[in-house]
Design an enzyme around this catalytic site. Structure first.
Site, PDB file in Angstrom:
ATOM      1  N   ARG A 171      -0.668  -5.003 -13.470  1.00  0.00           N
ATOM      2  CA  ARG A 171       0.503  -5.340 -12.667  1.00  0.00           C
ATOM      3  C   ARG A 171       1.454  -6.313 -13.381  1.00  0.00           C
ATOM      4  O   ARG A 171       2.061  -7.182 -12.768  1.00  0.00           O
ATOM      5  CB  ARG A 171       0.087  -5.909 -11.303  1.00  0.00           C
ATOM      6  N   SER A 221       0.731  -2.243  -1.240  1.00  0.00           N
ATOM      7  CA  SER A 221      -0.258  -3.303  -1.421  1.00  0.00           C
ATOM      8  C   SER A 221       0.426  -4.669  -1.431  1.00  0.00           C
ATOM      9  O   SER A 221       1.375  -4.892  -2.184  1.00  0.00           O
ATOM     10  CB  SER A 221      -1.015  -3.105  -2.732  1.00  0.00           C
ATOM     11  N   GLU A 291       1.616  -9.198  -4.668  1.00  0.00           N
ATOM     12  CA  GLU A 291       2.076  -8.041  -5.429  1.00  0.00           C
ATOM     13  C   GLU A 291       3.466  -7.646  -4.948  1.00  0.00           C
ATOM     14  O   GLU A 291       4.305  -7.207  -5.726  1.00  0.00           O
ATOM     15  CB  GLU A 291       1.109  -6.869  -5.274  1.00  0.00           C
TER      16      GLU A 291
END
Length: 305
Positions: A171, A221, A291
């Protein structure tokens, strides 16, 4: 920014106090001080060269993994559309514009018999965002495909960077600060029968539909998985499944998803996320990191962590 004068040479659409809530998957948030939709890369480069250096610039993609705060976005907000969504085959890969939807890239690759793209069919975003956060699913991420990325610097210069320059990891990618992704070349993992690829994508989508609240107002998410842990398990163990705050709720179906149950504000969503982080830290000693990107001006204080 109180005038459009610095952008008189730009050819794209420029709008003052442009509402943004309808663009966000959460359907919340304030307006952009100025919203600019450039016609092409050169138009965008011209606008950035005219931008005062101290003017905040925000780029919006599909807005699937974003909370736009209730105070709106300061300065200039850029939305890439039109030609920025082009996808073309290029030998053993594809060149996709930053606004191309991940799912569209996956479908184009399948039709071209290109393997390795199927996971993109489950990611509700665009390629620009996927590059920025090294988006992934089902054990794959964009770093496994990326060949090079073309960016526009804050000074209005177009550059092409090879994938290793981005130092991509979970990420994360190390794009130059203030740069804007224009397009990316993605290299296939070889050839595969289109019907086989379609079957894989259908199975991935069905699995996602069964486990995630896809038909709700959500942003995907909420938190990154801490090393060695799954965020949803930590959230569940902290007693946060179904937790509500105003119109915001942690999903009962998948507790790493937040929902707008109908009348939530961005402030309530962000505050709910901070409540979850606090409870997880208190129970497990593990700090969850967002996130979801939280952008703009809050109407009330919230933790920037």
């Amino acid at each position: 920014m109180t005038t459009a004068a610095p952008f008189q040479q730009a050819r794209g659409r420029l709008k003052e106090q442009a509402p943004l809530a309808a663009r966000s998957w959460f359907r919340t948030g304030g307006a952009a001080d100025w919203l600019f939709v450039p016609q092409d890369a050169e138009d965008l480069a011209t606008a950035l060269r005219q931008c005062p250096s101290d003017l905040p610039v925000t780029v919006l993609g599909a807005c699937s993994n974003v909370i736009i705060r209730d105070g709106g976005l300061p300065g200039l907000t850029i939305r890439l559309a039109g030609g920025f969504a082009n996808i073309e085959t290029d030998g053993d890969g594809l060149i996709a514009g930053a606004a191309a939807l991940d799912s569209s890239v996956a479908e184009t690759a399948a039709q071209a018999r290109m393997a390795g793209f199927a996971f993109l069919s489950t990611i509700p975003g665009s390629i620009g965002g996927a590059v920025c956060m090294n988006a992934g699913a089902y054990g794959d991420d964009l770093s496994t495909l990326l060949d090079w990325v073309e960016i526009l610097t804050r000074e209005g210069t177009i550059q092409r960077l090879p994938a290793p320059a981005l130092e991509m990891r979970y990420r994360h990618s190390s794009l130059p600060e203030g740069s804007i992704v224009l397009r990316a070349r993605l290299k296939a993992h070889g050839a595969e029968d289109p019907a086989t690829i379609q079957q894989t994508m259908q199975e991935m989508r069905a699995s996602r539909e069964a486990s995630q609240p896809l038909r709700a107002r959500t942003g995907g998410s909420t938190f990154r998985n801490p090393e060695g842990h799954k965020a949803w398990e930590l959230i569940d163990a902290a007693g946060c499944r179904g937790l509500r705050h105003g119109g915001a709720q942690i999903s009962e179906k998948h507790c790493n998803f937040m929902l707008n149950t109908g009348d939530a504000t961005s402030t309530e969503l962000e505050e709910l996320g901070e409540m979850v982080r606090a409870r997880v830290l208190d129970r497990s000693g593990i700090t969850l990191h967002w996130e979801i990107r939280r952008l703009g001006r809050p109407l009330s204080p919230a933790s920037p962590s």
